[in-house]
Design a protein around this motif. Structure first.
Motif, mmCIF file in Angstrom:
data_model
loop_
_atom_site.group_PDB
_atom_site.id
_atom_site.type_symbol
_atom_site.label_atom_id
_atom_site.label_comp_id
_atom_site.label_asym_id
_atom_site.label_seq_id
_atom_site.Cartn_x
_atom_site.Cartn_y
_atom_site.Cartn_z
ATOM 1 N N TYR A 1 67.000 24.923 36.926
ATOM 2 C CA TYR A 1 65.862 25.064 36.032
ATOM 3 C C TYR A 1 65.318 26.484 36.145
ATOM 4 C CZ TYR A 1 65.549 19.910 35.731
ATOM 5 O OH TYR A 1 65.811 18.591 35.524
ATOM 6 N N GLN A 2 64.727 26.978 35.076
ATOM 7 C CA GLN A 2 64.026 28.257 35.127
ATOM 8 C C GLN A 2 62.593 28.008 35.600
ATOM 9 O OE1 GLN A 2 64.910 31.313 32.110
ATOM 10 N NE2 GLN A 2 65.945 29.692 30.974
ATOM 11 N N ILE A 3 62.050 28.976 36.308
ATOM 12 C CA ILE A 3 60.728 28.809 36.914
ATOM 13 C C ILE A 3 59.767 29.869 36.393
ATOM 14 C CG2 ILE A 3 59.420 28.666 39.065
ATOM 15 C CD1 ILE A 3 61.584 26.502 38.800
ATOM 16 N N VAL A 4 58.586 29.421 35.985
ATOM 17 C CA VAL A 4 57.474 30.325 35.680
ATOM 18 C C VAL A 4 56.320 29.926 36.592
ATOM 19 C CG1 VAL A 4 55.772 31.063 33.978
ATOM 20 C CG2 VAL A 4 58.150 30.673 33.282
ATOM 21 N N TYR A 5 55.882 30.864 37.421
ATOM 22 C CA TYR A 5 54.811 30.583 38.377
ATOM 23 C C TYR A 5 53.617 31.495 38.078
ATOM 24 C CZ TYR A 5 52.205 30.471 42.772
ATOM 25 O OH TYR A 5 51.203 30.365 43.709
ATOM 26 N N LEU A 6 52.479 30.890 37.768
ATOM 27 C CA LEU A 6 51.257 31.647 37.503
ATOM 28 C C LEU A 6 50.163 31.221 38.467
ATOM 29 C CD1 LEU A 6 50.970 31.653 33.585
ATOM 30 C CD2 LEU A 6 51.877 33.430 35.068
ATOM 31 N N ASP A 7 49.565 32.183 39.132
ATOM 32 C CA ASP A 7 48.433 31.923 40.017
ATOM 33 C C ASP A 7 47.202 32.522 39.353
ATOM 34 O OD1 ASP A 7 46.450 32.012 42.026
ATOM 35 O OD2 ASP A 7 47.977 32.002 43.591
ATOM 36 N N PHE A 8 46.254 31.666 38.968
ATOM 37 C CA PHE A 8 45.098 32.140 38.210
ATOM 38 C C PHE A 8 44.156 33.001 39.044
ATOM 39 C CE2 PHE A 8 46.270 28.461 35.480
ATOM 40 C CZ PHE A 8 46.535 29.202 34.330
ATOM 41 N N GLN A 9 44.369 33.037 40.357
ATOM 42 C CA GLN A 9 43.579 33.942 41.178
ATOM 43 C C GLN A 9 43.964 35.395 40.918
ATOM 44 O OE1 GLN A 9 42.003 32.036 45.213
ATOM 45 N NE2 GLN A 9 44.197 32.349 45.249
ATOM 46 N N GLU A 10 45.164 35.613 40.374
ATOM 47 C CA GLU A 10 45.628 36.971 40.101
ATOM 48 C C GLU A 10 45.030 37.545 38.814
ATOM 49 O OE1 GLU A 10 49.851 36.856 40.036
ATOM 50 O OE2 GLU A 10 50.058 36.444 42.178
ATOM 51 N N ALA A 11 44.430 36.676 37.998
ATOM 52 C CA ALA A 11 43.887 37.135 36.719
ATOM 53 C C ALA A 11 42.602 37.920 36.935
ATOM 54 C CB ALA A 11 43.630 35.939 35.800
ATOM 55 N N ASP A 12 42.484 39.073 36.287
ATOM 56 C CA ASP A 12 41.251 39.855 36.335
ATOM 57 C C ASP A 12 40.115 39.070 35.688
ATOM 58 O OD1 ASP A 12 42.704 41.886 37.474
ATOM 59 O OD2 ASP A 12 42.980 42.983 35.587
ATOM 60 N N GLN A 13 38.897 39.359 36.098
ATOM 61 C CA GLN A 13 37.749 38.653 35.549
ATOM 62 C C GLN A 13 37.656 38.812 34.043
ATOM 63 O OE1 GLN A 13 35.848 36.612 37.301
ATOM 64 N NE2 GLN A 13 34.610 36.078 35.504
ATOM 65 N N GLU A 14 38.029 39.970 33.526
ATOM 66 C CA GLU A 14 37.920 40.224 32.088
ATOM 67 C C GLU A 14 38.879 39.363 31.271
ATOM 68 O OE1 GLU A 14 40.913 44.059 31.627
ATOM 69 O OE2 GLU A 14 38.747 44.396 31.772
ATOM 70 N N VAL A 15 39.922 38.832 31.930
ATOM 71 C CA VAL A 15 40.857 37.949 31.228
ATOM 72 C C VAL A 15 40.136 36.711 30.707
ATOM 73 C CG1 VAL A 15 42.817 36.386 31.600
ATOM 74 C CG2 VAL A 15 42.934 38.753 32.404
ATOM 75 N N PHE A 16 39.069 36.298 31.417
ATOM 76 C CA PHE A 16 38.334 35.085 31.054
ATOM 77 C C PHE A 16 37.201 35.368 30.072
ATOM 78 C CE2 PHE A 16 40.204 34.327 35.228
ATOM 79 C CZ PHE A 16 40.805 33.090 35.054
ATOM 80 N N ALA A 17 37.194 36.552 29.464
ATOM 81 C CA ALA A 17 36.117 36.919 28.541
ATOM 82 C C ALA A 17 36.120 36.044 27.288
ATOM 83 C CB ALA A 17 36.225 38.401 28.153
ATOM 84 N N SER A 18 37.302 35.647 26.854
ATOM 85 C CA SER A 18 37.408 34.789 25.658
ATOM 86 C C SER A 18 38.694 33.983 25.735
ATOM 87 C CB SER A 18 37.404 35.633 24.379
ATOM 88 O OG SER A 18 38.611 36.378 24.278
ATOM 89 N N LEU A 19 38.746 32.915 24.960
ATOM 90 C CA LEU A 19 39.943 32.080 24.927
ATOM 91 C C LEU A 19 41.138 32.879 24.410
ATOM 92 C CD1 LEU A 19 41.259 29.253 25.213
ATOM 93 C CD2 LEU A 19 40.631 28.856 22.816
ATOM 94 N N ASP A 20 40.921 33.686 23.388
ATOM 95 C CA ASP A 20 42.016 34.463 22.813
ATOM 96 C C ASP A 20 42.607 35.410 23.852
ATOM 97 O OD1 ASP A 20 43.424 35.238 20.161
ATOM 98 O OD2 ASP A 20 42.774 37.175 20.978
ATOM 99 N N LYS A 21 41.754 36.128 24.568
ATOM 100 C CA LYS A 21 42.229 37.070 25.583
ATOM 101 C C LYS A 21 42.983 36.337 26.691
ATOM 102 C CE LYS A 21 40.541 41.181 28.023
ATOM 103 N NZ LYS A 21 41.220 42.124 27.129
#
Length: 467
Positions: free
Chosen positions: A175-195
């Motif tokens: 299987y192919q793996i995609v691993y995302l840790d939301f702790q790595e996201a900058d605060q500005e990423v959460f500015a809007s749903l679109d972003k």
């Protein structure tokens, strides 16, 4: 096969195997799958897997090295060869030395080679403790097209260690793996749903080695959620051909802190899971959501991704698992039935919390102190948990509403009803265990420490008021 049976009898002389265990061992040696064993024995597949899991763990503890169904031949053949070599060394001592040579301890029993407990337990580490049937459940479920798996537990309970083992299993299935840790996201990423969704799609594209081309699929008039769905459906899932992709989302509780994101993103995941029931394209996607606490953002029942799929809640270690881990650390006293009872005191102090147990065993195997002293000083600033406890206190002090809620919990031996958000946040920190909104201290260590800290603060406050 005769040598195998005799060798295993010696290895597990204190824990004789029953007929079903011998059957699983025999069939595993012959290369049979658990499914083939189930068909030939009349037992269900899950039961056979559970028997196998316990058998490999017993052998791992007895041999002092990790034994699995896949490395069974290698592990036992090496053990037999080691016995032969040891016997020959005793018969022919070199350089006229005495023949009573001591066998070297396994590598991980060497205190100098045991790593300080921090982060997930490495895949190759013998110090990972299975919590049947959780490992089997997640590995079975990830094979189901369009599945949604939720792994929930407070901090440092072993979520990432379990997730990594499931990912390793998925890789074995190609299987192919995609691993995302939301702790790595900058605060500005959460500015809007679109972003946020654009950040999400770019990261998935990169990990699938595909060039991000969001502008070809993004349509502001249709909205961010529909654009994200089309991007996955018409681009990402098309280019992975027939190979399933595991989308592992870690630290998802960070999204809970942003209601403007959570109220759209979480229902979107549920919708994708439900799409797989009728659309083969979406069946390629297997989702794993990992978080520390229940969601405290109001969602309608038919929108929440947390009441569909399979939920794995990690429990603390049992006393038996604590004793098994002690053996894996090379703490010989755990083999003595009377001495093993002393670990019940550790279990009571830390509530079977995996990180706290590992930290205790790390210090014990370094020979720094005896268990009695460790327990006596556990809740004090000079104890082995001093830094961990101070970090928790600092987190509470930064959020007065949580400090107040924790004071309520510590003030009584009874369960306390807390505000839902405070209760869930304290649970995510691992400080309390919840029964609905009713909270109690997670373990005696936290009750003792915070009782002392709150007592000091109240005394200082009263002294200040008198002045």
């Amino acid at each position: 096969m005769d040598k195998l049976l005799q060798s295993v009898k010696k290895i597990l002389q204190d824990k004789p195997l029953g007929s079903i265990q011998w059957f699983v061992l025999n069939q595993s040696w012959l290369g049979k799958t658990y499914g083939e064993m189930a068909e030939g024995s009349g037992y269900c597949n899950n039961y056979i897997k559970e028997v196998g899991s316990e058998l490999w763990q017993d052998l791992s503890i007895a041999l002092g090295k990790r034994v699995t169904k896949k490395n069974l031949h290698l592990a036992l053949e090496k053990h037999l060869q080691d016995e032969i070599d040891a016997h020959e060394n005793q018969i022919r001592p070199e350089f006229g030395e005495e023949s009573s040579l001591e066998m070297p301890s396994p590598d991980f029993f060497s205190a100098s080679k045991i790593e300080f407990p921090s982060g997930p337990v490495a895949l190759a580490s013998p110090l990972y403790i299975n919590r049947p049937p959780l490992e089997e459940l997640v590995c079975n479920e990830i094979l189901h097209p369009g599945c949604l798996i939720r792994i929930k537990a407070p901090r440092k309970m072993g979520k990432s260690s379990l997730l990594n083992r499931m990912i390793a299993y998925a890789k074995e299935q190609d299987y192919q793996i995609v691993y995302l840790d939301f702790q790595e996201a900058d605060q500005e990423v959460f500015a809007s749903l679109d972003k946020f969704l654009r950040w999400f799609c770019v990261n998935v594209s990169r990990q699938l080695n595909l060039l991000p081309c969001l502008d070809d699929f993004w349509d502001t008039e249709m909205g961010s959620k529909v654009s994200c769905k089309i991007y996955f459906e018409a681009y990402l899932l098309q280019y992975i051909h027939n190979s399933p992709v595991v989308l592992a989302l870690n630290e998802v509780h960070r999204v809970f802190e942003h209601p403007n994101i959570a109220q759209d993103f979480l229902p979107m995941l549920r919708f994708w899971h439900e799409q797989a029931k009728q659309d083969q394209t979406w069946q390629k996607l297997r989702m794993v959501v990992v978080h520390t606490t229940e969601i405290y953002i109001p969602l309608k029942l038919n929108q929440s991704p947390f009441n569909v799929g399979i939920t794995i809640t990690l429990p603390p270690f049992t006393l038996k698992q604590v004793e098994n881990l002690a053996l894996l650390y090379g703490l010989d006293c755990a083999e003595d039935s009377e001495e093993a009872k002393r670990f019940a005191s550790l279990q009571a102090m830390v509530g079977g919390h995996p990180y706290l147990v590992n930290l205790a065993f790390y210090h014990l195997c370094q020979g720094e102190m005896r268990l009695e002293m460790l327990l006596e000083t556990a809740s004090t600033p000079v104890g082995i948990y001093g830094q961990h406890l101070r970090e928790l206190l600092t987190l509470l002090q930064a959020q007065p509403e949580l400090m107040s809620a924790m004071e309520q919990v510590i003030a009584t031996d009874e369960e306390v009803e807390l505000n839902a958000i405070a209760a869930y946040k304290l649970e995510s920190m691992g400080l309390v265990q919840l029964n609905g909104n009713q909270a109690s201290a997670m373990c005696e260590l936290y009750r003792l420490y915070f009782s002392q800290q709150f007592g000091k603060q109240n005394n200082a406050k009263r002294l200040f008021e008198k002045l």
